[in-house]
Design a protein around this motif. Structure first.
Motif, PDB file in Angstrom:
ATOM      1  N   LYS A  11      24.001  49.777  21.788  1.00  0.00           N
ATOM      2  CA  LYS A  11      24.217  49.696  23.329  1.00  0.00           C
ATOM      3  C   LYS A  11      25.690  49.227  23.742  1.00  0.00           C
ATOM      4  N   HIS A  12      26.401  48.454  22.912  1.00  0.00           N
ATOM      5  CA  HIS A  12      27.603  47.827  23.060  1.00  0.00           C
ATOM      6  C   HIS A  12      28.746  48.877  22.787  1.00  0.00           C
ATOM      7  N   ILE A  13      28.309  49.654  21.538  1.00  0.00           N
ATOM      8  CA  ILE A  13      29.118  50.714  21.254  1.00  0.00           C
ATOM      9  C   ILE A  13      29.230  51.812  22.112  1.00  0.00           C
ATOM     10  N   LYS A  14      28.149  52.061  22.651  1.00  0.00           N
ATOM     11  CA  LYS A  14      27.915  53.427  23.666  1.00  0.00           C
ATOM     12  C   LYS A  14      28.938  52.971  25.019  1.00  0.00           C
ATOM     13  N   ASN A  15      28.664  51.749  25.270  1.00  0.00           N
ATOM     14  CA  ASN A  15      29.564  51.256  26.560  1.00  0.00           C
ATOM     15  C   ASN A  15      31.101  51.473  26.363  1.00  0.00           C
ATOM     16  N   TYR A  16      31.428  50.951  24.842  1.00  0.00           N
ATOM     17  CA  TYR A  16      32.822  51.014  24.634  1.00  0.00           C
ATOM     18  C   TYR A  16      33.323  52.444  24.560  1.00  0.00           C
ATOM     19  N   LEU A  17      32.258  53.420  23.893  1.00  0.00           N
ATOM     20  CA  LEU A  17      32.868  54.803  23.814  1.00  0.00           C
ATOM     21  C   LEU A  17      32.864  55.324  25.228  1.00  0.00           C
ATOM     22  N   TYR A  18      32.136  55.021  26.130  1.00  0.00           N
ATOM     23  CA  TYR A  18      32.151  55.537  27.440  1.00  0.00           C
ATOM     24  C   TYR A  18      33.662  55.425  27.894  1.00  0.00           C
ATOM     25  N   VAL A  19      34.053  54.090  27.894  1.00  0.00           N
ATOM     26  CA  VAL A  19      35.282  53.947  28.314  1.00  0.00           C
ATOM     27  C   VAL A  19      36.690  54.484  27.520  1.00  0.00           C
ATOM     28  N   MET A  20      36.473  54.479  26.292  1.00  0.00           N
ATOM     29  CA  MET A  20      37.511  55.011  25.492  1.00  0.00           C
ATOM     30  C   MET A  20      37.622  56.716  25.499  1.00  0.00           C
ATOM     31  N   ASN A  21      36.367  57.329  26.131  1.00  0.00           N
ATOM     32  CA  ASN A  21      36.363  58.644  26.111  1.00  0.00           C
ATOM     33  C   ASN A  21      37.054  59.006  27.594  1.00  0.00           C
ATOM     34  N   ILE A  22      36.854  58.237  28.462  1.00  0.00           N
ATOM     35  CA  ILE A  22      37.503  58.262  29.770  1.00  0.00           C
ATOM     36  C   ILE A  22      39.204  58.272  29.347  1.00  0.00           C
ATOM     37  N   ARG A  23      39.709  57.109  28.790  1.00  0.00           N
ATOM     38  CA  ARG A  23      40.983  57.165  28.400  1.00  0.00           C
ATOM     39  C   ARG A  23      41.601  58.319  27.644  1.00  0.00           C
ATOM     40  N   GLU A  24      40.808  58.882  26.740  1.00  0.00           N
ATOM     41  CA  GLU A  24      41.226  59.991  25.845  1.00  0.00           C
ATOM     42  C   GLU A  24      40.766  61.350  26.647  1.00  0.00           C
ATOM     43  N   ASN A  25      40.362  61.438  27.916  1.00  0.00           N
ATOM     44  CA  ASN A  25      40.243  62.425  28.603  1.00  0.00           C
ATOM     45  C   ASN A  25      39.288  63.391  27.925  1.00  0.00           C
ATOM     46  N   ASN A  26      38.100  62.662  27.433  1.00  0.00           N
ATOM     47  CA  ASN A  26      37.018  63.170  27.069  1.00  0.00           C
ATOM     48  C   ASN A  26      37.319  64.142  25.658  1.00  0.00           C
ATOM     49  N   ALA A  27      38.138  63.686  25.167  1.00  0.00           N
ATOM     50  CA  ALA A  27      38.548  64.174  23.759  1.00  0.00           C
ATOM     51  C   ALA A  27      37.715  64.058  22.499  1.00  0.00           C
ATOM     52  N   LEU A  28      36.992  62.958  22.725  1.00  0.00           N
ATOM     53  CA  LEU A  28      36.128  62.268  21.463  1.00  0.00           C
ATOM     54  C   LEU A  28      34.979  62.911  21.486  1.00  0.00           C
ATOM     55  N   ASP A  29      34.482  63.541  20.302  1.00  0.00           N
ATOM     56  CA  ASP A  29      33.149  64.238  20.048  1.00  0.00           C
ATOM     57  C   ASP A  29      32.451  62.947  19.194  1.00  0.00           C
ATOM     58  N   ILE A  30      31.613  62.504  19.838  1.00  0.00           N
ATOM     59  CA  ILE A  30      30.789  61.443  19.178  1.00  0.00           C
ATOM     60  C   ILE A  30      29.281  61.641  18.990  1.00  0.00           C
ATOM     61  N   ASN A  31      28.822  61.252  17.886  1.00  0.00           N
ATOM     62  CA  ASN A  31      27.440  61.670  17.486  1.00  0.00           C
ATOM     63  C   ASN A  31      26.912  60.377  16.687  1.00  0.00           C
ATOM     64  N   ILE A  32      25.860  59.998  17.401  1.00  0.00           N
ATOM     65  CA  ILE A  32      25.246  58.519  16.912  1.00  0.00           C
ATOM     66  C   ILE A  32      23.800  59.079  16.382  1.00  0.00           C
ATOM     67  N   ASN A  33      23.428  58.682  15.062  1.00  0.00           N
ATOM     68  CA  ASN A  33      22.275  58.969  14.564  1.00  0.00           C
ATOM     69  C   ASN A  33      21.710  57.738  13.748  1.00  0.00           C
TER      70      ASN A  33
END
Length: 165
Positions: A11-33
């Motif tokens: 959950k913490h990672i998802k929140n962090y990645l949400y913020v980082m993806n905004i900063r990176e203009n949605n350039a990050l492709d993230i897969n959590i399994n």
């Protein structure tokens, strides 16, 4: 309590990645399994997010094209392995693994990956020397940082007692 659960850390990672993806203009492709069996497993608090941060800051920063991060969590016998992989520029895995094994931070400081040493040390203090971080990488192909932990789940009604599964 120095421990959390895989579920809370994700959950913490998802929140962090949400913020980082905004900063990176949605350039990050993230897969959590992550295997559902390990969601309640004990992990050191804030031990996975720094691995993701390292992927973004060191692996993907100078990467051209698609920027991908894979977060996986699996059961391996009596242990769990949580891995963060990227398709970034790669790092000198052998040097970093040797430095962590020997307790020296020279290479870690040069690569600004002091967080790896911190997490590795905390895991060893909490669970023993057979656990910790291992780095795998190919230059120009990406890196994987894996966190090896015992498969332990917090017992109901107790904050400090854990039982092995």
């Amino acid at each position: 309590n120095p421990l959390s659960t895989v579920e809370n850390e994700i959950k913490h990672i998802k929140n962090y990645l949400y913020v980082m993806n905004i900063r990176e203009n949605n350039a990050l492709d993230i897969n959590i399994n992550v295997d559902n069996r390990i969601l309640k497993a004990a992990v050191p608090r804030i031990s996975i997010q720094p691995l993701v941060e390292n992927s973004i800051q060191h692996g993907l920063r100078d990467k051209r094209g698609d920027k991908k991060i894979w977060i996986t969590g699996v059961v391996e016998g009596d242990n769990i392995v949580i891995s963060v992989s990227d398709n970034g520029v790669g790092i000198d895995a052998e040097l970093i693994n040797n430095q962590m094994k020997n307790g020296k931070n020279d290479a870690l400081e040069k690569t600004s990956s002091i967080g790896l040493s911190n997490i590795n040390s905390r895991v060893k203090i909490l669970f023993g020397n057979e656990y910790g971080i291992k780095v795998f990488s190919e230059n120009g192909e990406g890196s994987t940082v894996s966190l090896y932990l015992p498969y332990k789940v917090e017992e109901k009604g107790s904050q400090n007692d854990y039982r092995e599964i």
